[in-house]
Design an enzyme around this catalytic site. Structure first.
Site, short mmCIF file in Angstrom:
data_model
loop_
_atom_site.label_atom_id
_atom_site.label_comp_id
_atom_site.label_asym_id
_atom_site.label_seq_id
_atom_site.Cartn_x
_atom_site.Cartn_y
_atom_site.Cartn_z
N HIS A 58 -57.32 20.25 81.83
CA HIS A 58 -56.73 21.06 80.76
C HIS A 58 -57.66 22.14 80.21
O HIS A 58 -57.28 22.84 79.28
CB HIS A 58 -56.29 20.16 79.60
N ALA A 86 -53.88 27.05 80.34
CA ALA A 86 -54.16 27.84 81.55
C ALA A 86 -54.25 26.98 82.80
O ALA A 86 -53.95 27.45 83.90
CB ALA A 86 -55.45 28.63 81.35
N PHE A 112 -52.31 24.81 83.73
CA PHE A 112 -50.97 24.64 84.30
C PHE A 112 -50.57 25.82 85.18
O PHE A 112 -49.57 25.75 85.91
CB PHE A 112 -49.93 24.46 83.18
N GLU A 125 -43.77 24.55 85.73
CA GLU A 125 -44.41 25.87 85.71
C GLU A 125 -44.02 26.74 86.89
O GLU A 125 -43.85 27.95 86.76
CB GLU A 125 -45.93 25.72 85.64
#
Length: 323
Positions: free
Chosen positions: A128, A83, A85, A59
């Site tokens: 997550h 999101a 990440f 990322e």
């Protein structure tokens, strides 16, 4: 008007924008996650395959690539996926993209869209299921978009892809299958314009993203008790339409703010503070916030359900402020 899903509206906006502007390219194509609607992205790959790249999962590198491309004159759409990440590319978005225009005296722009799916989705667990919109709101220089309906998904994405600023679009994973009426063809919603989703005279409920659907459910339940709730959706946090919210509170005299992020330093906290500061004399009761508690997200479905915001919790808060 066509009745389509949120996911279809999102892809329609991307398709229209990519056909219109050859500078728009996609970095990452898991826009709709790994669920059954992901096949809708194939339409983009078929028509614009030469402008779509799926790099390895890094990322920080993906976000940096998008920022550099935007600085060089492209208008990249960077899909971060989940999101949570975003934290791997946090420094790049907050400290580079958000600061570039200011630090160069306006000589450098970063017209990039960073897209992600946020929120609880069932078994998302602590790594997550984040909703980082409040964290982003604390970082100047970044526009923040939170659509709540298929119509908003299309109209706001069209505007985000034309913005000269770095823009984060957070779509809730549970909204992708939501159906609604959407104008066909070209259609835009300006950033910074809130919408009153339901008129009411007794209490204002301000909500964003999936929370708007829950607030509308709560409003229907409240109507059965003789309480007419007005539901206001800011639609974007940056820019922020405080006037529409203040006007609603002036009418109802009561405020409930709903946000899926944690309670402390949340979107709800900022909106509550804004109203308390600017419209205290209009309030007939203390402001109530409905958010997740300050705890990591549990993997266990029953425990996740326990901390999740729902229509019952919103209705209970509204009943409380209405006495």
């Amino acid at each position: 008007m066509a009745r389509i899903t949120y996911a279809q509206a999102l892809i329609d906006a991307l398709h229209l924008s990519m056909a219109e502007d050859p500078r728009i390219n996609m970095i990452g194509s898991y826009v709709l996650g790994l669920g059954p609607l992901r096949g809708l992205v194939d339409r983009l790959k078929a028509d614009f395959g030469d402008r779509i790249v799926d790099p390895p999962c890094s990322e920080s590198a993906i976000v940096s690539l998008g920022i550099g491309a935007a600085m060089a004159g492209d208008r990249p759409f960077v899909d971060i996926g989940t999101a949570s990440f975003l934290f791997e590319g946090w420094s790049q978005i907050v400290n580079e993209a958000g600061n570039a225009h200011y630090m160069t005296g306006g000589q450098v722009a970063v017209p990039a869209v960073f897209h992600m799916l946020h929120g609880l989705r069932g078994g998302s667990a602590a790594q997550h299921g984040h909703s980082p919109q409040a964290m982003l709101w604390n970082a100047p220089g970044i526009e923040i978009v939170l659509p709540a309906s298929p119509r908003d998904a299309k109209g706001l994405m069209r505007s985000a892809l034309k913005s000269p600023n770095p823009t984060v679009v957070l779509d809730h994973a549970k909204l992708l299958g939501l159906e609604g009426e959407v104008p066909e063809g070209d259609f835009e919603i300006p950033l910074g314009v809130a919408e009153v989703k339901r008129e009411g005279a007794d209490v204002t409920i301000v909500a964003t993203s999936l929370m708007v659907s829950l607030a509308l459910q709560a409003a229907e339940a409240l109507a059965g008790d003789g309480i007419e709730a007005e539901v206001v959706d800011p639609r974007t946090l940056v820019p922020f339409d405080r006037e529409t919210i203040l006007a609603s509170v002036a009418k109802t005299g009561r405020l409930v703010v709903v946000d899926e992020a944690n309670m402390s330093c949340s979107v709800a906290s900022e909106i509550a503070a804004t109203v308390a500061e600017a419209a205290f004399s209009d309030l007939k009761a203390p402001i109530r916030r409905v958010c997740r508690p300050d705890t990591p997200i549990p993997f266990s479905p029953p425990l996740e359900a326990e901390i999740a915001v729902n229509a019952d919790k919103i209705a209970a808060a509204a009943r409380h402020v209405c006495g």
